[in-house]
Design an enzyme around this catalytic site. Structure first.
Site, PDB file in Angstrom:
ATOM      1  N   HIS A 294      -7.310   4.777   6.873  1.00 49.90           N
ATOM      2  CA  HIS A 294      -9.199   5.226   6.505  1.00 49.90           C
ATOM      3  C   HIS A 294      -9.557   3.856   5.937  1.00 49.90           C
ATOM      4  O   HIS A 294      -8.252   2.880   6.809  1.00 49.90           O
ATOM      5  CB  HIS A 294      -9.378   5.530   5.238  1.00 49.90           C
ATOM      6  CG  HIS A 294      -8.362   4.847   4.162  1.00 49.90           C
ATOM      7  ND1 HIS A 294      -7.025   5.356   4.437  1.00 49.90           N
ATOM      8  CD2 HIS A 294      -8.611   4.137   3.044  1.00 49.90           C
ATOM      9  CE1 HIS A 294      -6.451   4.949   3.238  1.00 49.90           C
ATOM     10  NE2 HIS A 294      -7.331   3.998   2.880  1.00 49.90           N
TER      11      HIS A 294
ATOM     12  N   GLU B  72      -8.145  -2.489   6.592  1.00 50.23           N
ATOM     13  CA  GLU B  72      -7.754  -3.251   5.950  1.00 50.23           C
ATOM     14  C   GLU B  72      -6.564  -3.790   6.588  1.00 50.23           C
ATOM     15  O   GLU B  72      -6.442  -5.675   5.706  1.00 50.23           O
ATOM     16  CB  GLU B  72      -6.901  -2.146   4.731  1.00 50.23           C
ATOM     17  CG  GLU B  72      -7.476  -1.371   4.764  1.00 50.23           C
ATOM     18  CD  GLU B  72      -7.279   0.211   3.816  1.00 50.23           C
ATOM     19  OE1 GLU B  72      -5.997  -0.550   2.681  1.00 50.23           O
ATOM     20  OE2 GLU B  72      -7.994   1.095   3.222  1.00 50.23           O
TER      21      GLU B  72
ATOM     22  N   HIS C 154      -1.952   1.071   6.662  1.00 48.31           N
ATOM     23  CA  HIS C 154      -1.917   2.091   7.672  1.00 48.31           C
ATOM     24  C   HIS C 154      -3.069   1.963   8.087  1.00 48.31           C
ATOM     25  O   HIS C 154      -3.525   0.839   8.729  1.00 48.31           O
ATOM     26  CB  HIS C 154      -2.679   3.330   6.482  1.00 48.31           C
ATOM     27  CG  HIS C 154      -4.088   2.882   5.959  1.00 48.31           C
ATOM     28  ND1 HIS C 154      -4.841   3.141   6.911  1.00 48.31           N
ATOM     29  CD2 HIS C 154      -3.949   2.767   4.306  1.00 48.31           C
ATOM     30  CE1 HIS C 154      -6.204   2.222   5.145  1.00 48.31           C
ATOM     31  NE2 HIS C 154      -5.001   2.253   4.021  1.00 48.31           N
TER      32      HIS C 154
ATOM     33  N   ASP D 234       0.789  -0.886  -0.039  1.00 42.16           N
ATOM     34  CA  ASP D 234      -0.025  -0.019  -0.340  1.00 42.16           C
ATOM     35  C   ASP D 234       0.851   1.133  -0.316  1.00 42.16           C
ATOM     36  O   ASP D 234       2.190   0.918  -0.004  1.00 42.16           O
ATOM     37  CB  ASP D 234      -1.409  -0.028   1.097  1.00 42.16           C
ATOM     38  CG  ASP D 234      -2.073   0.669   0.735  1.00 42.16           C
ATOM     39  OD1 ASP D 234      -2.603   1.542   0.030  1.00 42.16           O
ATOM     40  OD2 ASP D 234      -2.941   0.918   2.239  1.00 42.16           O
TER      41      ASP D 234
END
Length: 275
Positions: free
Chosen positions: A117, A135, A105, A8
């Site tokens: 997020h 995530e 994250h 990511d």
């Protein structure tokens, strides 16, 4: 040995702002270079420990077309583009021995965390069997569903703390200390890459000691969505119903693989605007 490296962008060393992660913003090209360099450091660590390993790298940010193919270590294969099966984990299967999450994250609503997020700005929270997952958790549980341990995670200190709480034994590499949504104290990128390389080698060496995250079904899932319009769309899917409040939907999945795929569908529906 087969490894999947899912990369990511928000948790990459040096990155703190959406101008570095958004293709439409002025600093995105620099962000791509930082992302590719961190990925190469982890690749090098995996191959230091297992020189004959089969390594797949999944570009796992936004468009899934961020890593610079010509600058990526030539010993690996790159999975890029979308849509694709398993989304951020494309290429993962039951034959994979280890998954490594790079540049991840913290989940939405937590922090301080850099660019926190969950999937996109339209997903406010996802709860699986009552536990809030971002995530990190959603992808780790999918890997666990296939029997694959997540052996390494890098990102800011908040992401690493989330991983440590959820994934005991996983090696974490904090490459920056979050001060807020768009601010952090960062390591020099070269220092971060040195740490990533050493940690990846250690993590792969210890892969049999790190248990996969196993969530057994049936599983009750709730998702809080930013837009009531997305709720309207979601309830058109068989088995999905409105839950408490105007922005929450719920469903029961027979196993985590089914839950994961439906969560991905909800995230996609969240990108559709009213006609």
């Amino acid at each position: 040995m087969k490894a999947l490296i899912s990369v990511d962008m928000e948790g990459i060393s040096g990155i703190v702002h959406s101008s570095e992660t958004n293709p439409e913003r002025y600093d995105y090209q620099r962000g791509r270079e930082l992302m590719t360099a961190d990925a190469n450091a982890v690749i090098a660590g995996v191959l230091d420990a297992e020189p004959t390993a089969d390594v797949l790298v999944a570009d796992a940010h936004g468009t899934f077309r961020n890593l610079l193919p010509e600058r990526l270590d030539r010993r690996v294969r790159l999975v890029r583009g979308k849509p694709r099966a398993l989304n951020m984990l494309a290429g993962l299967d039951e034959e994979t021995d280890a998954a490594l999450f790079v540049g991840y994250h913290v989940r939405a609503g937590e922090g301080p965390g850099v660019l926190a997020h969950t999937m996109n700005g339209e997903i406010l929270d996802v709860r699986v069997a009552g536990r809030s997952l971002g995530e990190i958790g959603l992808n780790a549980a999918m890997a666990g569903h296939l029997g694959v341990p997540v052996v390494l995670l890098s990102g800011d200190d908040a992401a690493c703390a989330e991983a440590t709480d959820l994934l005991p034994g996983t090696v974490t590499v904090p490459v920056k200390e979050a001060l807020g949504m768009a601010a952090a104290v960062t390591l020099h990128p070269e220092e971060a890459r040195d740490r990533l390389r050493r940690a990846a080698a250690d993590a792969v060496t210890r892969r049999t000691e790190i248990p996969p995250l196993a969530l057994t079904g049936p599983l009750d899932v709730e998702a809080d969505l930013a837009s009531p319009h997305t709720v309207d769309l979601a309830t058109l899917v068989p088995g999905v119903s409105r839950a408490a409040g105007a922005r929450t939907v719920a469903f029961t999945a027979p196993d985590y693989g089914s839950a994961y795929r439906l969560i991905l569908l909800l995230a996609q529906l969240a990108t559709i605007r009213p006609a």
